[in-house]
Design an enzyme around this catalytic site. Structure first.
Site, PDB file in Angstrom:
ATOM      1  N   THR A   1      34.606 -32.479  17.135  1.00 27.47           N
ATOM      2  CA  THR A   1      34.861 -33.056  15.808  1.00 27.47           C
ATOM      3  C   THR A   1      35.494 -34.437  15.958  1.00 27.47           C
ATOM      4  O   THR A   1      35.044 -35.411  15.348  1.00 27.47           O
ATOM      5  CB  THR A   1      35.821 -32.136  15.022  1.00 27.47           C
ATOM      6  OG1 THR A   1      35.245 -30.833  14.983  1.00 27.47           O
ATOM      7  CG2 THR A   1      36.058 -32.654  13.623  1.00 27.47           C
TER       8      THR A   1
ATOM      9  N   ASP B   1      40.302 -28.958  19.483  1.00 25.74           N
ATOM     10  CA  ASP B   1      39.937 -27.820  20.320  1.00 25.74           C
ATOM     11  C   ASP B   1      38.894 -28.281  21.337  1.00 25.74           C
ATOM     12  O   ASP B   1      39.238 -28.795  22.390  1.00 25.74           O
ATOM     13  CB  ASP B   1      39.432 -26.700  19.412  1.00 25.74           C
ATOM     14  CG  ASP B   1      39.031 -25.458  20.161  1.00 25.74           C
ATOM     15  OD1 ASP B   1      39.537 -25.248  21.286  1.00 25.74           O
ATOM     16  OD2 ASP B   1      38.210 -24.672  19.650  1.00 25.74           O
ATOM     17  N   THR B   2      37.617 -28.160  21.002  1.00 28.53           N
ATOM     18  CA  THR B   2      36.575 -28.641  21.922  1.00 28.53           C
ATOM     19  C   THR B   2      36.568 -30.162  21.996  1.00 28.53           C
ATOM     20  O   THR B   2      36.088 -30.742  22.966  1.00 28.53           O
ATOM     21  CB  THR B   2      35.180 -28.181  21.456  1.00 28.53           C
ATOM     22  OG1 THR B   2      34.901 -28.759  20.174  1.00 28.53           O
ATOM     23  CG2 THR B   2      35.081 -26.676  21.377  1.00 28.53           C
TER      24      THR B   2
HETATM   25  P1  IMP Z   1      36.892 -28.869  17.582  1.00 23.36           P
HETATM   26  O1  IMP Z   1      36.399 -27.687  18.388  1.00 23.36           O
HETATM   27  O2  IMP Z   1      37.890 -29.675  18.357  1.00 23.36           O
HETATM   28  O3  IMP Z   1      35.725 -29.685  17.100  1.00 23.36           O
HETATM   29  O4  IMP Z   1      37.641 -28.282  16.309  1.00 23.36           O
HETATM   30  C1  IMP Z   1      36.910 -27.964  15.149  1.00 23.36           C
HETATM   31  C2  IMP Z   1      37.734 -27.342  14.081  1.00 23.36           C
HETATM   32  O5  IMP Z   1      37.792 -25.958  14.355  1.00 23.36           O
HETATM   33  C3  IMP Z   1      39.181 -27.762  13.884  1.00 23.36           C
HETATM   34  O6  IMP Z   1      39.335 -28.936  13.118  1.00 23.36           O
HETATM   35  C4  IMP Z   1      39.742 -26.545  13.148  1.00 23.36           C
HETATM   36  O7  IMP Z   1      39.534 -26.675  11.760  1.00 23.36           O
HETATM   37  C5  IMP Z   1      38.910 -25.406  13.719  1.00 23.36           C
HETATM   38  N1  IMP Z   1      39.686 -24.647  14.707  1.00 23.36           N
HETATM   39  C6  IMP Z   1      39.681 -24.783  16.038  1.00 23.36           C
HETATM   40  N2  IMP Z   1      40.540 -23.922  16.618  1.00 23.36           N
HETATM   41  C7  IMP Z   1      41.134 -23.231  15.601  1.00 23.36           C
HETATM   42  C8  IMP Z   1      42.144 -22.200  15.561  1.00 23.36           C
HETATM   43  O8  IMP Z   1      42.730 -21.758  16.577  1.00 23.36           O
HETATM   44  N3  IMP Z   1      42.481 -21.741  14.309  1.00 23.36           N
HETATM   45  C9  IMP Z   1      41.887 -22.184  13.170  1.00 23.36           C
HETATM   46  N4  IMP Z   1      40.946 -23.156  13.179  1.00 23.36           N
HETATM   47  C10 IMP Z   1      40.570 -23.679  14.381  1.00 23.36           C
END
Ligand code: IMP
Length: 187
Positions: free
Chosen positions: A102, A98-99
């Site tokens: 991670t 997503d962002t």
């Molecule tokens: P990041 O924002 O890329 O660091 O993502 C962090 C975590 O947020 C992911 O590994 C997911 O577990 C959770 N996440 C992000 N978007 C979604 C969504 O649309 N549904 C459920 N979990 C999400």
């Protein structure tokens, strides 16, 4: 199926063929073997399907991270890999990027350990909200800016075991986290 804001993005069959494609990509690329580093807990269904579809010999391990504090965007390791990755090819296996925070954090951590290569395989890519640029080597599906549930993805611990990937309305879930249970878990 009638539930406000709910839309199936991938059916069970579509998930299966997507996993088969990713498994073929990894099998072709990592003929010397690979460490699959799954991110707990969302990647569990995906990783479990992926390891049974690939034709190379993987080592499987898990990483868990947690935010330092809500909404800071900073994370820390809660559970590290047990496997020594020096000189190995490593694939970070994720449910969704997503962002990118991670992925960037884990990629940085693992890269410091002298692996041969660190790659990323994510089932879902949602580039619209990217904060940190990350290179994604293997992507199942790119989706628009919608919240998704199913196939490992949860809302407050719910919906992870669904055999479909669905987009859901956050405002509906905020009012009732079980709003989609009736539609998605037919009795
Ligand atoms: P990041 O924002 O890329 O660091 O993502 C962090 C975590 O947020 C992911 O590994 C997911 O577990 C959770 N996440 C992000 N978007 C979604 C969504 O649309 N549904 C459920 N979990 C999400």
């Amino acid at each position: 199926m009638t539930a406000p804001g709910l839309e199936i993005l991938l059916t069970e069959e579509e998930i299966e063929s997507t996993v088969a494609r990713l498994a073929a990509e990894l099998s072709t690329r990592f003929t010397d073997g690979v460490v699959l580093a799954g991110l707990l807990r969302g990647s569990v269904p995906f990783l479990s399907d992926l390891v049974r579809a690939i034709t190379i010999r993987p080592l499987i391990d898990f990483i868990a991270i947690t935010p330092y504090a809500p909404n800071t965007g900073r994370v820390r390791m809660l559970k590290d890999l047990d496997i020594d990755i020096v000189g190995r090819d490593v694939v970070i296996v994720e449910d969704i990027v997503d962002t990118g925070l991670t992925t960037a954090f884990i990629h940085g951590e693992l890269s410091r350990r002298s692996p041969r290569r660190v790659c990323v395989c994510t089932f879902v890519d949602r580039p619209a909200r990217r904060v940190v640029p990350v290179e994604l080597d293997h992507v199942g599906i790119e989706i628009p800016d919608r919240f998704v549930i199913g196939y490992g993805l949860d809302h407050e611990g719910r919906y992870r075991n669904l055999r479909v990937l669905a987009s859901a309305a956050p405002e509906v879930l905020a009012e009732d986290p079980d709003a989609y249970v009736g539609a998605l878990y037919p009795a």
